[in-house]
Design an enzyme around this catalytic site. Structure first.
Site, PDB file in Angstrom:
ATOM      1  N   THR A 129       0.866  -1.189   0.000  1.00 20.62           N
ATOM      2  CA  THR A 129       0.000   0.000   0.000  1.00 20.62           C
ATOM      3  C   THR A 129       0.898   1.233   0.000  1.00 20.62           C
ATOM      4  O   THR A 129       2.117   1.134   0.159  1.00 20.62           O
ATOM      5  CB  THR A 129      -0.914   0.029   1.252  1.00 20.62           C
ATOM      6  OG1 THR A 129      -0.086   0.251   2.411  1.00 20.62           O
ATOM      7  CG2 THR A 129      -1.683  -1.268   1.418  1.00 20.62           C
ATOM      8  N   ASP A 130       0.296   2.390  -0.158  1.00 19.50           N
ATOM      9  CA  ASP A 130       1.090   3.626  -0.165  1.00 19.50           C
ATOM     10  C   ASP A 130       1.826   3.817   1.155  1.00 19.50           C
ATOM     11  O   ASP A 130       2.963   4.293   1.179  1.00 19.50           O
ATOM     12  CB  ASP A 130       0.181   4.831  -0.433  1.00 19.50           C
ATOM     13  CG  ASP A 130      -0.309   4.859  -1.865  1.00 19.50           C
ATOM     14  OD1 ASP A 130       0.315   4.162  -2.712  1.00 19.50           O
ATOM     15  OD2 ASP A 130      -1.303   5.538  -2.140  1.00 19.50           O
ATOM     16  N   CYS A 131       1.182   3.447   2.272  1.00 18.38           N
ATOM     17  CA  CYS A 131       1.834   3.650   3.574  1.00 18.38           C
ATOM     18  C   CYS A 131       2.675   2.443   3.987  1.00 18.38           C
ATOM     19  O   CYS A 131       3.531   2.549   4.878  1.00 18.38           O
ATOM     20  CB  CYS A 131       0.798   3.972   4.644  1.00 18.38           C
ATOM     21  SG  CYS A 131      -0.554   2.808   4.738  1.00 18.38           S
ATOM     22  N   TYR A 132       2.433   1.278   3.353  1.00 18.99           N
ATOM     23  CA  TYR A 132       3.233   0.067   3.613  1.00 18.99           C
ATOM     24  C   TYR A 132       3.711  -0.469   2.254  1.00 18.99           C
ATOM     25  O   TYR A 132       3.158  -1.431   1.722  1.00 18.99           O
ATOM     26  CB  TYR A 132       2.404  -0.986   4.335  1.00 18.99           C
ATOM     27  CG  TYR A 132       2.003  -0.628   5.744  1.00 18.99           C
ATOM     28  CD1 TYR A 132       2.933  -0.636   6.780  1.00 18.99           C
ATOM     29  CD2 TYR A 132       0.685  -0.288   6.044  1.00 18.99           C
ATOM     30  CE1 TYR A 132       2.570  -0.304   8.080  1.00 18.99           C
ATOM     31  CE2 TYR A 132       0.314   0.039   7.351  1.00 18.99           C
ATOM     32  CZ  TYR A 132       1.258   0.030   8.348  1.00 18.99           C
ATOM     33  OH  TYR A 132       0.905   0.345   9.620  1.00 18.99           O
TER      34      TYR A 132
END
Length: 395
Positions: free
Chosen positions: A130-133
């Protein structure tokens, strides 16, 4: 002297090194020699214990964040799948989950034991990213000291008086009670009998949510009633259920545990399980608890079940008591003489009861009054089947 003691009064004696602590085995002898009144007057705590296979066990682990970080989707520890449908780097390793390489020779229980022993464990994880992970894979080795948190959380332990298993069929069958030989070739049982915690407090008058316990060599707690808690089971006149009844969920810090009391097991042609050592102190608050903790193996009846049918409602073959079971053979109502063997370790249970006694006597372990009692009315419900599924012998 009043007819009641309190947890705080007993704890004050423990802090001063003046508490009288006996194991459940010693309490039975004390009451026989001196009577119940003297026992209430002199004894403050009775320690109980068990060491047996408890499949409903596992551990929550937090691995910490890599850089760039990952939200783990599939997690494997030594090729054993851990459940990761929680937060990004949390996982739950279940004791009975089997290795994708070694099958039932190695499983979640072995991962837990290896971690306690300080061994390195292979961690593989994958993710969608994901964008944050943004990280999508991780492959490394971890040890217990690398983990931020690692705590044993067992949803169902310490079964109250589990069945005795036999097999009337003409072939050996493999079960969680171990191999059962054909034509009543053996009887398998799993309880510490008169030393077992929930048989010394059958109505859960002192054991409840928040009770401090010996768990795997460390101090842990009862966190809730266990799954399949079934206090409504038929009981004998002395209050003892005649089969599997009460259970407890327990929690404790894996980093403080000792592999002498947490051991993995591979049950032949069945699967993986975890042997868990549990000790529970019972405060002698009144004369009723004197009577409860003075129970003998001969006073504890348990039902013999024929596992041959592979049914939820396997037939009962009558009852025996633990003195008969420990003699090495029992006689069933049908006249069959059957050799008996325990699945649990009475010697290890005695060791745990003795160690807990030492902790309390030295003031290293105080009693914790339950914040809530275990249910005495819960009823266990079976699952309702909407359609039939495949069975082991189906082609």
């Amino acid at each position: 002297m009043t007819n009641e003691k309190t947890f705080s009064e007993i704890n004050e004696k423990i802090k001063k090194g003046k508490a009288v602590v006996l194991t459940a085995d010693e309490m039975s002898d004390f009451v026989d020699d001196h009577g119940e009144d003297k026992a209430f007057e002199e004894v403050d705590v009775v320690t109980t214990a068990t060491f047996g296979a408890m499949c409903s066990s596992g551990a929550f682990l937090n691995f910490g964040h890599a850089d760039p970080p990952i939200r783990m989707g599939r997690v494997y520890l030594n090729d054993v799948l851990a459940y990761s449908g929680i937060a990004a780097v949390d996982a739950y390793i279940g004791a009975t989950e089997e290795s994708e390489i070694l099958a039932d020779e190695y499983g979640g229980a072995h991962v837990i034991e290896d971690l306690i022993k300080g061994k390195k464990v292979h961690l593989r994880a994958s993710a969608k990213g994901t964008d944050c992970y943004p990280r999508k894979e991780i492959d490394t080795y971890i040890s217990l000291e690398d983990l931020n948190q690692a705590y044993l959380f067992n949803p169902r332990n310490c079964y109250q008086n589990y069945w005795v298993a036999v097999n009337s069929s003409n072939k050996i069958i493999y079960t969680y009670m171990g191999p059962l030989y054909a034509n009543y070739g053996n009887a398998s049982y799993s309880s510490a009998g008169q030393l077992s915690p929930l048989l010394n407090d059958p109505y859960y008058q002192t054991i409840g949510i928040g009770t401090r316990i010996f768990l795997g060599g460390a101090q842990g707690y009862i966190s809730w009633e266990g799954t399949q808690h079934n206090p409504s089971r038929e009981r004998t006149k002395n209050g003892i259920p005649v089969g599997g009844a009460g259970t407890i969920a327990v929690i404790g810090d894996l980093k403080e545990m000792n592999s002498n009391y947490i051991r993995a097991a591979s049950v032949t042609n069945y699967g993986v399980s975890l042997y868990v050592g549990i000790g529970i102190p019972i405060p002698i608050l009144n004369k009723e608890m004197v009577k409860r903790t003075a129970i003998r193996d001969r006073d504890i009846d348990v039902t013999v079940i024929d596992y041959a049918g592979g049914s939820r409602d396997n037939p009962s073959l009558g009852r025996v008591n633990y003195e008969e079971l420990r003699s090495g053979e029992i006689k069933l109502p049908n006249g069959k003489i059957v050799t008996t063997a325990p699945l649990s370790s009475l010697n290890k249970a005695r060791l745990i009861a003795s160690e807990l006694k030492d902790w309390i006597s030295k003031g290293d372990f105080l009693l914790e009054e339950p914040v809530q009692k275990l249910s005495n009315t819960r009823k266990f419900k079976p699952i309702e089947m909407k359609k039939e599924g495949a069975l082991i012998n189906d082609k």
